[in-house]
Motif scaffolding. Structure first.
Motif, short mmCIF file in Angstrom:
data_model
loop_
_atom_site.label_atom_id
_atom_site.label_comp_id
_atom_site.label_asym_id
_atom_site.label_seq_id
_atom_site.Cartn_x
_atom_site.Cartn_y
_atom_site.Cartn_z
N ARG A 7 38.04 92.18 73.10
CA ARG A 7 38.01 90.95 72.16
C ARG A 7 36.78 90.05 72.20
O ARG A 7 36.22 89.77 70.82
CB ARG A 7 39.24 89.94 72.89
CG ARG A 7 40.58 90.55 72.49
CD ARG A 7 41.68 89.54 72.82
NE ARG A 7 41.34 88.18 72.44
CZ ARG A 7 42.00 87.09 73.17
NH1 ARG A 7 42.76 87.39 74.28
NH2 ARG A 7 41.67 85.87 72.70
N ARG A 32 33.72 91.14 72.80
CA ARG A 32 32.92 91.94 71.86
C ARG A 32 32.85 91.80 70.57
O ARG A 32 31.79 91.81 69.83
CB ARG A 32 32.65 93.30 72.27
CG ARG A 32 32.23 93.72 73.66
CD ARG A 32 31.92 95.35 74.01
NE ARG A 32 31.26 95.54 75.18
CZ ARG A 32 30.64 96.52 75.48
NH1 ARG A 32 30.50 97.64 74.62
NH2 ARG A 32 30.07 96.35 76.37
N ALA A 56 34.42 89.53 68.78
CA ALA A 56 34.89 88.19 68.24
C ALA A 56 34.17 87.69 66.79
O ALA A 56 34.94 87.27 66.07
CB ALA A 56 34.84 87.05 68.99
N ASP A 57 33.04 88.25 66.57
CA ASP A 57 32.08 87.61 65.43
C ASP A 57 32.08 88.90 64.80
O ASP A 57 31.04 88.82 63.60
CB ASP A 57 31.02 86.99 66.04
CG ASP A 57 31.38 85.88 66.71
OD1 ASP A 57 32.34 85.10 66.38
OD2 ASP A 57 30.45 85.22 67.55
N THR A 58 32.59 90.13 64.82
CA THR A 58 32.16 91.28 64.08
C THR A 58 33.11 91.47 62.67
O THR A 58 34.50 91.25 62.91
CB THR A 58 32.46 92.45 64.95
OG1 THR A 58 31.67 92.43 66.00
CG2 THR A 58 31.94 93.85 64.32
N PRO A 59 32.85 91.76 61.70
CA PRO A 59 33.56 91.90 60.49
C PRO A 59 34.54 93.13 60.65
O PRO A 59 34.09 94.11 61.52
CB PRO A 59 32.61 92.09 59.33
CG PRO A 59 31.39 91.70 59.87
CD PRO A 59 31.30 91.85 61.28
#
Length: 87
Positions: free
Chosen positions: A8, A10, A12-15
């Motif tokens: 989660r 890793r 969190a900010d990944t599209p």
């Protein structure tokens, strides 16, 4: 639970990827990177000292069989349900 939290954090900010197959690959690769073994090659639990709180329970163990058979499929199913066109 610790690997779940790690993934989660890793991502969190990944599209989101464009397909369920790509999501499965990304999640599997990331989990294997953290655990240090090919999840599909073993069903034996893997001990990660970083996940062991030291209270004698098995919290430091990661189950490759659970991740390949349950954990990752749950996330892929959620992705497919969220991206499925409504009828």
């Amino acid at each position: 639970p610790y690997l779940w939290r790690e993934l989660r954090a890793r991502f969190a900010d990944t599209p989101l990827p464009s397909s369920a197959l790509e999501l499965k690959r990304v999640l599997t690769d990331a989990a294997q990177d953290v655990v240090g073994v090919d999840l599909r090659a073993t069903s034996d639990p893997v001990h990660l000292a970083a996940y062991d709180p030291g209270h004698g329970m098995s919290a430091g163990l990661v189950s490759p069989a659970w991740w390949t058979g349950t954990g990752i499929p749950i996330l892929v199913d959620r992705f497919e349900a969220a991206t499925r066109p409504s009828a």
